[in-house]
Design a protein around this motif. Structure first.
Motif, mmCIF file in Angstrom:
data_model
loop_
_atom_site.group_PDB
_atom_site.id
_atom_site.type_symbol
_atom_site.label_atom_id
_atom_site.label_comp_id
_atom_site.label_asym_id
_atom_site.label_seq_id
_atom_site.Cartn_x
_atom_site.Cartn_y
_atom_site.Cartn_z
ATOM 1 N N ASP A 1 1.485 -3.309 -1.812
ATOM 2 C CA ASP A 1 0.438 -3.664 -2.827
ATOM 3 C C ASP A 1 -0.673 -4.536 -2.754
ATOM 4 O O ASP A 1 -1.830 -4.412 -2.801
ATOM 5 C CB ASP A 1 1.288 -4.447 -4.109
ATOM 6 N N THR B 1 -5.902 10.665 -0.691
ATOM 7 C CA THR B 1 -4.621 10.089 -0.830
ATOM 8 C C THR B 1 -3.533 11.031 -0.780
ATOM 9 O O THR B 1 -3.552 11.655 -1.889
ATOM 10 C CB THR B 1 -4.602 8.929 -1.465
ATOM 11 N N SER C 1 0.324 12.812 -0.630
ATOM 12 C CA SER C 1 1.838 12.419 -1.126
ATOM 13 C C SER C 1 2.829 13.015 -0.351
ATOM 14 O O SER C 1 2.560 14.187 0.169
ATOM 15 C CB SER C 1 1.797 12.688 -2.541
ATOM 16 N N ASP D 1 -0.276 5.245 -0.905
ATOM 17 C CA ASP D 1 0.876 4.594 -1.365
ATOM 18 C C ASP D 1 2.173 4.193 -0.664
ATOM 19 O O ASP D 1 2.819 3.400 -1.054
ATOM 20 C CB ASP D 1 1.536 5.873 -2.375
ATOM 21 N N SER E 1 6.208 9.388 -4.508
ATOM 22 C CA SER E 1 4.843 9.201 -3.742
ATOM 23 C C SER E 1 3.742 9.771 -4.465
ATOM 24 O O SER E 1 2.655 8.987 -4.837
ATOM 25 C CB SER E 1 4.923 10.112 -2.471
ATOM 26 N N LEU F 1 -2.308 4.634 -8.553
ATOM 27 C CA LEU F 1 -3.566 4.280 -7.937
ATOM 28 C C LEU F 1 -4.850 4.786 -8.058
ATOM 29 O O LEU F 1 -5.785 4.149 -8.224
ATOM 30 C CB LEU F 1 -3.194 4.204 -6.338
ATOM 31 N N ARG G 1 3.088 7.290 -7.369
ATOM 32 C CA ARG G 1 2.456 6.063 -7.070
ATOM 33 C C ARG G 1 1.294 6.414 -6.851
ATOM 34 O O ARG G 1 0.242 5.609 -7.303
ATOM 35 C CB ARG G 1 3.047 5.424 -5.864
ATOM 36 N N ASN G 2 0.697 7.402 -6.157
ATOM 37 C CA ASN G 2 -0.507 8.111 -5.816
ATOM 38 C C ASN G 2 -1.312 8.075 -7.316
ATOM 39 O O ASN G 2 -2.638 7.852 -7.218
ATOM 40 C CB ASN G 2 -0.860 9.049 -5.147
#
Length: 272
Positions: free
Chosen positions: A20, A40, A42, A16, A47, A54, A50-51
């Motif tokens: 982009d 991923t 955080s 994250d 955060s 994703l 956003r993860n």
């Protein structure tokens, strides 16, 4: 004829934190580098959010972990409670609670300034997240080095947590032995290429408890100086670890891949 490389997993990356366009390039390039997936981690609630997006955008590739990184100011009580509730609501969609731990480097900076951190406050935040992991039987991804690792080991035992991954670990011999006895995993970054302390640790830690990570976008030196950190760098981790263990690179990649599966996707590992 090109060699067929064993698959790899980046066991710790802050996806994250990339831009982009960088994320898109990374994801699309993974097959050519034989990277199966990314764990991923955080930093905080934004955060985590956003993860989550994703993971929804790249299912099966992005495997999210949610937590609160210790190397930042303490969250307020309401901020922490909001985060805990948010994670609980998504507990079935994550592979672990992380990144969590204690602020070793933040504390060092405070000492240099003549300041003092609220160490108990950070322990309380970590304890709340460990309790969450224990309640739902989730692995934890830990930021804990040197003396902080001893405190974290105490807390893991207190809450009955056995699935622990200490990322980019550095520590004292007694702590290392304690972690090995408990079966805690560690992961090496590309600095295994040039850091004697990490190379020494690699000679000591059991091969069945080792993973590879990048901690991207954190930058590295050595042959990676000036480059954007990419999950493909886990291949170098395996190559350097293979030299230390005196095994083939293919065997090293296969071992590290199976270790990572065993920790994060045990059901899949059992089928192999």
């Amino acid at each position: 004829m090109k060699p067929v490389y064993a698959t790899l997993i980046d066991s710790h990356i802050h996806l994250d934190q990339y831009q982009d366009q960088q994320i898109e390039r990374i994801i699309h390039s993974l097959p050519e580098h034989h990277i199966q997936s990314l764990i991923t981690v955080s930093m905080n609630l934004p955060s985590c959010q956003r993860n989550e997006k994703l993971a929804q955008q790249y299912p099966s590739i992005v495997r999210p972990a949610y937590g609160y990184h210790p190397e930042q100011p303490l969250p307020g009580s309401q901020e922490l409670e909001t985060l805990l509730v948010w994670i609980k609501q998504r507990i079935d969609n994550i592979v672990a609670i992380g990144e969590i731990g204690l602020p070793y480097y933040l504390r060092q900076e405070a000492v240099e300034r003549g300041d003092q951190l609220d160490e108990q406050g950070y322990i309380d935040v970590l304890s709340a997240l460990l309790q969450l992991a224990a309640a739902y039987d989730k692995p934890v991804i830990l930021h804990a080095v040197y003396e902080d690792a001893e405190i974290v080991c105490d807390l893991l035992e207190h809450y009955g947590i056995t699935q622990a991954h200490f990322h980019w670990f550095k520590g004292y011999p007694a702590t290392i032995n304690r972690m090995i006895a408990k079966g805690y995993y560690i992961s090496f970054t590309p600095d295994i290429q040039y850091e004697p302390e990490i190379q020494q640790l690699a000679t000591l830690y059991p091969t069945h408890l080792v993973m590879a990570e990048t901690d991207g976008p954190w930058p590295f030196e050595g042959s990676f100086a000036g480059q954007m950190t990419h999950p493909s760098m886990t291949a170098t981790v395996c190559s350097e670890w293979a030299k230390i263990q005196q095994i083939s690179e293919q065997e090293a990649r296969h071992l590290i891949y199976l270790n990572t599966l065993s920790f994060y996707t045990p059901n899949q590992a059992q089928r192999l």
